[in-house]
Design a protein around this motif. Structure first.
Motif, PDB file in Angstrom:
ATOM      1  N   GLY A 192       0.811  -1.209   0.000  1.00 34.21           N
ATOM      2  CA  GLY A 192       0.000   0.000   0.000  1.00 34.21           C
ATOM      3  C   GLY A 192       0.843   1.255   0.000  1.00 34.21           C
ATOM      4  O   GLY A 192       1.944   1.294  -0.553  1.00 34.21           O
ATOM      5  N   VAL A 193       0.331   2.315   0.627  1.00 35.04           N
ATOM      6  CA  VAL A 193       1.019   3.612   0.645  1.00 35.04           C
ATOM      7  C   VAL A 193       1.452   3.938   2.065  1.00 35.04           C
ATOM      8  O   VAL A 193       0.887   3.425   3.040  1.00 35.04           O
ATOM      9  CB  VAL A 193       0.105   4.736   0.095  1.00 35.04           C
ATOM     10  CG1 VAL A 193      -0.390   4.397  -1.302  1.00 35.04           C
ATOM     11  CG2 VAL A 193      -1.074   5.001   1.021  1.00 35.04           C
ATOM     12  N   LEU A 194       2.463   4.796   2.163  1.00 38.71           N
ATOM     13  CA  LEU A 194       2.949   5.284   3.456  1.00 38.71           C
ATOM     14  C   LEU A 194       2.745   6.795   3.487  1.00 38.71           C
ATOM     15  O   LEU A 194       3.354   7.530   2.708  1.00 38.71           O
ATOM     16  CB  LEU A 194       4.422   4.930   3.649  1.00 38.71           C
ATOM     17  CG  LEU A 194       4.714   3.450   3.873  1.00 38.71           C
ATOM     18  CD1 LEU A 194       6.200   3.172   3.794  1.00 38.71           C
ATOM     19  CD2 LEU A 194       4.148   2.976   5.211  1.00 38.71           C
ATOM     20  N   GLN A 195       1.884   7.231   4.393  1.00 39.48           N
ATOM     21  CA  GLN A 195       1.511   8.635   4.462  1.00 39.48           C
ATOM     22  C   GLN A 195       2.240   9.363   5.587  1.00 39.48           C
ATOM     23  O   GLN A 195       2.479   8.788   6.650  1.00 39.48           O
ATOM     24  CB  GLN A 195       0.007   8.768   4.705  1.00 39.48           C
ATOM     25  CG  GLN A 195      -0.861   8.175   3.624  1.00 39.48           C
ATOM     26  CD  GLN A 195      -2.337   8.367   3.909  1.00 39.48           C
ATOM     27  OE1 GLN A 195      -2.742   8.568   5.060  1.00 39.48           O
ATOM     28  NE2 GLN A 195      -3.161   8.318   2.865  1.00 39.48           N
ATOM     29  N   SER A 196       2.541  10.632   5.344  1.00 42.97           N
ATOM     30  CA  SER A 196       3.005  11.551   6.384  1.00 42.97           C
ATOM     31  C   SER A 196       1.855  12.506   6.655  1.00 42.97           C
ATOM     32  O   SER A 196       1.488  13.306   5.799  1.00 42.97           O
ATOM     33  CB  SER A 196       4.245  12.309   5.915  1.00 42.97           C
ATOM     34  OG  SER A 196       4.603  13.311   6.842  1.00 42.97           O
ATOM     35  N   ARG A 197       1.260  12.414   7.865  1.00 38.15           N
ATOM     36  CA  ARG A 197       0.045  13.170   8.153  1.00 38.15           C
ATOM     37  C   ARG A 197       0.166  13.929   9.467  1.00 38.15           C
ATOM     38  O   ARG A 197       0.883  13.519  10.390  1.00 38.15           O
ATOM     39  CB  ARG A 197      -1.174  12.233   8.280  1.00 38.15           C
ATOM     40  CG  ARG A 197      -1.456  11.329   7.093  1.00 38.15           C
ATOM     41  CD  ARG A 197      -1.966  12.072   5.881  1.00 38.15           C
ATOM     42  NE  ARG A 197      -3.192  12.804   6.131  1.00 38.15           N
ATOM     43  CZ  ARG A 197      -4.420  12.285   5.948  1.00 38.15           C
ATOM     44  NH1 ARG A 197      -4.567  11.022   5.562  1.00 38.15           N
ATOM     45  NH2 ARG A 197      -5.494  13.030   6.154  1.00 38.15           N
ATOM     46  N   VAL A 198      -0.560  15.027   9.557  1.00 39.12           N
ATOM     47  CA  VAL A 198      -0.744  15.725  10.823  1.00 39.12           C
ATOM     48  C   VAL A 198      -2.023  15.180  11.440  1.00 39.12           C
ATOM     49  O   VAL A 198      -3.086  15.250  10.813  1.00 39.12           O
ATOM     50  CB  VAL A 198      -0.857  17.247  10.621  1.00 39.12           C
ATOM     51  CG1 VAL A 198      -1.171  17.939  11.943  1.00 39.12           C
ATOM     52  CG2 VAL A 198       0.427  17.803  10.022  1.00 39.12           C
ATOM     53  N   PRO A 199      -1.963  14.582  12.641  1.00 38.20           N
ATOM     54  CA  PRO A 199      -3.158  13.976  13.228  1.00 38.20           C
ATOM     55  C   PRO A 199      -4.273  14.992  13.420  1.00 38.20           C
ATOM     56  O   PRO A 199      -4.016  16.191  13.609  1.00 38.20           O
ATOM     57  CB  PRO A 199      -2.661  13.442  14.577  1.00 38.20           C
ATOM     58  CG  PRO A 199      -1.195  13.338  14.429  1.00 38.20           C
ATOM     59  CD  PRO A 199      -0.793  14.437  13.502  1.00 38.20           C
ATOM     60  N   PRO A 200      -5.518  14.527  13.399  1.00 36.99           N
ATOM     61  CA  PRO A 200      -6.647  15.436  13.621  1.00 36.99           C
ATOM     62  C   PRO A 200      -6.661  15.954  15.052  1.00 36.99           C
ATOM     63  O   PRO A 200      -6.119  15.312  15.959  1.00 36.99           O
ATOM     64  CB  PRO A 200      -7.868  14.557  13.333  1.00 36.99           C
ATOM     65  CG  PRO A 200      -7.407  13.159  13.564  1.00 36.99           C
ATOM     66  CD  PRO A 200      -5.963  13.140  13.159  1.00 36.99           C
ATOM     67  N   PRO A 201      -7.274  17.108  15.296  1.00 40.94           N
ATOM     68  CA  PRO A 201      -7.369  17.644  16.660  1.00 40.94           C
ATOM     69  C   PRO A 201      -8.065  16.645  17.590  1.00 40.94           C
ATOM     70  O   PRO A 201      -8.980  15.923  17.193  1.00 40.94           O
ATOM     71  CB  PRO A 201      -8.203  18.917  16.478  1.00 40.94           C
ATOM     72  CG  PRO A 201      -8.034  19.286  15.041  1.00 40.94           C
ATOM     73  CD  PRO A 201      -7.897  17.997  14.298  1.00 40.94           C
ATOM     74  N   GLY A 202      -7.588  16.610  18.832  1.00 45.04           N
ATOM     75  CA  GLY A 202      -8.225  15.741  19.819  1.00 45.04           C
ATOM     76  C   GLY A 202      -7.573  14.392  19.983  1.00 45.04           C
ATOM     77  O   GLY A 202      -7.900  13.658  20.917  1.00 45.04           O
ATOM     78  N   THR A 203      -6.651  14.005  19.088  1.00 41.40           N
ATOM     79  CA  THR A 203      -5.965  12.733  19.257  1.00 41.40           C
ATOM     80  C   THR A 203      -4.811  12.901  20.231  1.00 41.40           C
ATOM     81  O   THR A 203      -4.270  13.989  20.399  1.00 41.40           O
ATOM     82  CB  THR A 203      -5.428  12.203  17.913  1.00 41.40           C
ATOM     83  OG1 THR A 203      -4.494  13.150  17.394  1.00 41.40           O
ATOM     84  CG2 THR A 203      -6.548  12.008  16.916  1.00 41.40           C
ATOM     85  N   SER A 204      -4.418  11.820  20.854  1.00 43.00           N
ATOM     86  CA  SER A 204      -3.336  11.870  21.842  1.00 43.00           C
ATOM     87  C   SER A 204      -1.968  11.914  21.179  1.00 43.00           C
ATOM     88  O   SER A 204      -0.972  12.207  21.828  1.00 43.00           O
ATOM     89  CB  SER A 204      -3.411  10.654  22.769  1.00 43.00           C
ATOM     90  OG  SER A 204      -3.325   9.448  22.025  1.00 43.00           O
ATOM     91  N   THR A 205      -1.929  11.597  19.875  1.00 44.59           N
ATOM     92  CA  THR A 205      -0.668  11.602  19.147  1.00 44.59           C
ATOM     93  C   THR A 205      -0.347  13.013  18.675  1.00 44.59           C
ATOM     94  O   THR A 205      -1.179  13.678  18.058  1.00 44.59           O
ATOM     95  CB  THR A 205      -0.752  10.657  17.931  1.00 44.59           C
ATOM     96  OG1 THR A 205      -1.118   9.355  18.385  1.00 44.59           O
ATOM     97  CG2 THR A 205       0.580  10.577  17.221  1.00 44.59           C
ATOM     98  N   LEU A 206       0.862  13.481  18.968  1.00 37.47           N
ATOM     99  CA  LEU A 206       1.278  14.833  18.603  1.00 37.47           C
ATOM    100  C   LEU A 206       2.300  14.781  17.483  1.00 37.47           C
ATOM    101  O   LEU A 206       3.053  13.817  17.350  1.00 37.47           O
ATOM    102  CB  LEU A 206       1.860  15.553  19.822  1.00 37.47           C
ATOM    103  CG  LEU A 206       0.932  15.701  21.035  1.00 37.47           C
ATOM    104  CD1 LEU A 206       1.681  16.354  22.178  1.00 37.47           C
ATOM    105  CD2 LEU A 206      -0.310  16.506  20.681  1.00 37.47           C
ATOM    106  N   GLY A 207       2.372  15.834  16.688  1.00 34.28           N
ATOM    107  CA  GLY A 207       3.340  15.892  15.608  1.00 34.28           C
ATOM    108  C   GLY A 207       2.940  15.012  14.442  1.00 34.28           C
ATOM    109  O   GLY A 207       1.897  14.348  14.453  1.00 34.28           O
TER     110      GLY A 207
END
Length: 418
Positions: A192-207
């Motif tokens: 598949g594909v490998l994405q570089s994303r900014v997580p949506p607001p409200g998720t515990s993951t930062l950066g």
């Protein structure tokens, strides 16, 4: 998922649920106290306590060692699934799924260069075929990293990193063949594909995060050999494939964001990408292509784990996860059916210093199923400075699972003696 045979540390075999779930999950509170133990185990004056138990994990749903034992006794895939997930029906699900790659924590998505590697915007029209050489020489690796705002810098590495182009928003690598992601440990190839994303607001993951988006079947190919040894019987592998596919479909359906539906660790179910695949496990996925289990026409919450110890555990509100005697585990070569640990009293006092000196331990209620009246639902440590109680599902730091995981116990089905 819970620690599966593959992840249990057995060299002979090839993971926390489902998928997998960690021992800190709140247990089912089905029955009242066990009078034979509620009065407490006196530990004053003892250096150690002995803990004997059964199983490895939460015990809900499919037992992987049980599936192995059932297959060795002649049960087919459908019979194994019907035993562990009653009241479900068979459905089909073919779709794509996003997987959060948790090991990639440096906010860059870095891949090994190869011919045919391309990059494009996740939501946009820009796309490029990446050259094997750049202005500064042969590119060994390509990287997507954050620029100003939501922009993404496309960079390549020779002896150092160089910026090639910039995209205005999230981007992804894609190719006809699997792409090898550079990680702190060994590199891993992903379909598949490998994405570089900014997580949506409200998720515990930062950066920025790395997300692998691929067809559901490709994802399950990378899960089954990490959750169950590929040398195990065909029917057991097929049952694991259906359980893992259903669990993924359930998690994706209930995911709080649209970027990913599952993670790649035992907090979800362990996923090793294309690098983890084997011919035998891939055959089990192909033989059950698209098959999932439904409850009320929706994917069921098909939790599974390494070993239920001889009794499955129930989950309130889910009749397809009942408590029932499991006759298949004991003859499966299961090393976790019975276990025993000696634990120093000082270790317990150090883990919960508010106790002072530990005086006694009372097991206040159990689920009523099996030896010692089953899994522990409520437990209290009594100390010279105060008590510490476990068993409140509303308080994550005070579940019985916290007690077991802190002390390295394998399940909540145990008894304590001095």
């Amino acid at each position: 998922m819970n620690p599966a045979p593959f992840r249990s540390g057995l060299v002979l075999l090839a993971a926390l649920t489902a998928g997998a779930l960690a021992l800190t999950d709140p247990p089912s509170r089905a029955t009242g106290p066990g009078p034979s133990v509620a009065r407490g185990i006196q530990v004053s004056g003892h250096a150690k306590v002995t803990v004997k138990g059964h199983g490895f994990g939460h015990g809900r749903g499919l037992s992987q060692y049980g599936a192995r034992g059932a297959a060795e006794q002649g049960l087919n895939t459908r019979q194994i699934l019907r035993f562990y997930y009653p009241h479900t029906t068979v459905g089909h699900k073919l779709r794509k799924i996003g997987v959060l790659i948790t090991e990639d924590t440096d906010e860059n998505t870095t891949v090994v260069n190869r011919s045919g590697l391309k990059v494009r915007q996740v939501h946009g029209t820009e796309k490029f075929t990446l050259p094997t050489k750049g202005r500064f020489g042969k590119a060994g690796q390509w990287r997507l990293s954050g620029g100003s705002g939501r922009s993404v810098r496309i960079r390549y590495r020779t002896k150092s990193w160089h910026t090639w182009k910039t995209m205005p928003s999230d981007a992804e690598f894609y190719a006809k063949k699997p792409i090898k992601l550079v990680l702190p440990g060994p590199d891993v190839a992903y379909r598949g594909v490998l994405q570089s994303r900014v997580p949506p607001p409200g998720t515990s993951t930062l950066g920025r995060v790395t997300i692998n988006v691929l067809p559901l079947e490709g994802y399950i190919q990378g899960v089954v050999p990490r959750e169950m040894p590929a040398l195990w019987p065909k029917a057991a592998l097929q049952a694991q494939a259906v359980a893992a596919r259903t669990y993924a479909a359930f998690e994706a359906r209930h995911s709080p964001n649209k970027m990913w539906g599952v993670c790649d660790t035992s907090s979800c179910q362990v996923y090793g990408g294309r690098s983890a695949e084997t011919p035998m496990s891939n055959a089990a996925v192909a033989d059950t292509r698209g098959r999932i289990l439904l409850y009320r026409r929706a994917p069921a919450f098909t939790q599974f784990g390494s070993s239920d110890g001889g009794w499955t555990a129930s989950l309130a509100g889910d009749p397809f996860l009942p408590a029932k005697k499991d006759p298949y585990e004991k003859r499966s070569g299961n090393p976790f059916h019975n276990w025993r640990f000696k634990i120093r009293v000082s270790k317990i006092e150090k883990a919960w210093p508010s106790l002072g000196r530990l005086r006694s331990i009372s097991i206040d209620s159990r689920d009523g199923n099996g030896q010692w009246r089953g899994r522990v639902l409520e437990l209290t440590l009594h100390g010279s400075a105060g008590d510490v109680a476990f068993g409140d599902p509303a308080t994550p730091t005070r579940t019985v699972g916290i007690f077991t995981s802190t002390l390295g116990l394998r399940s909540t089905w145990f008894t304590i003696t001095t």
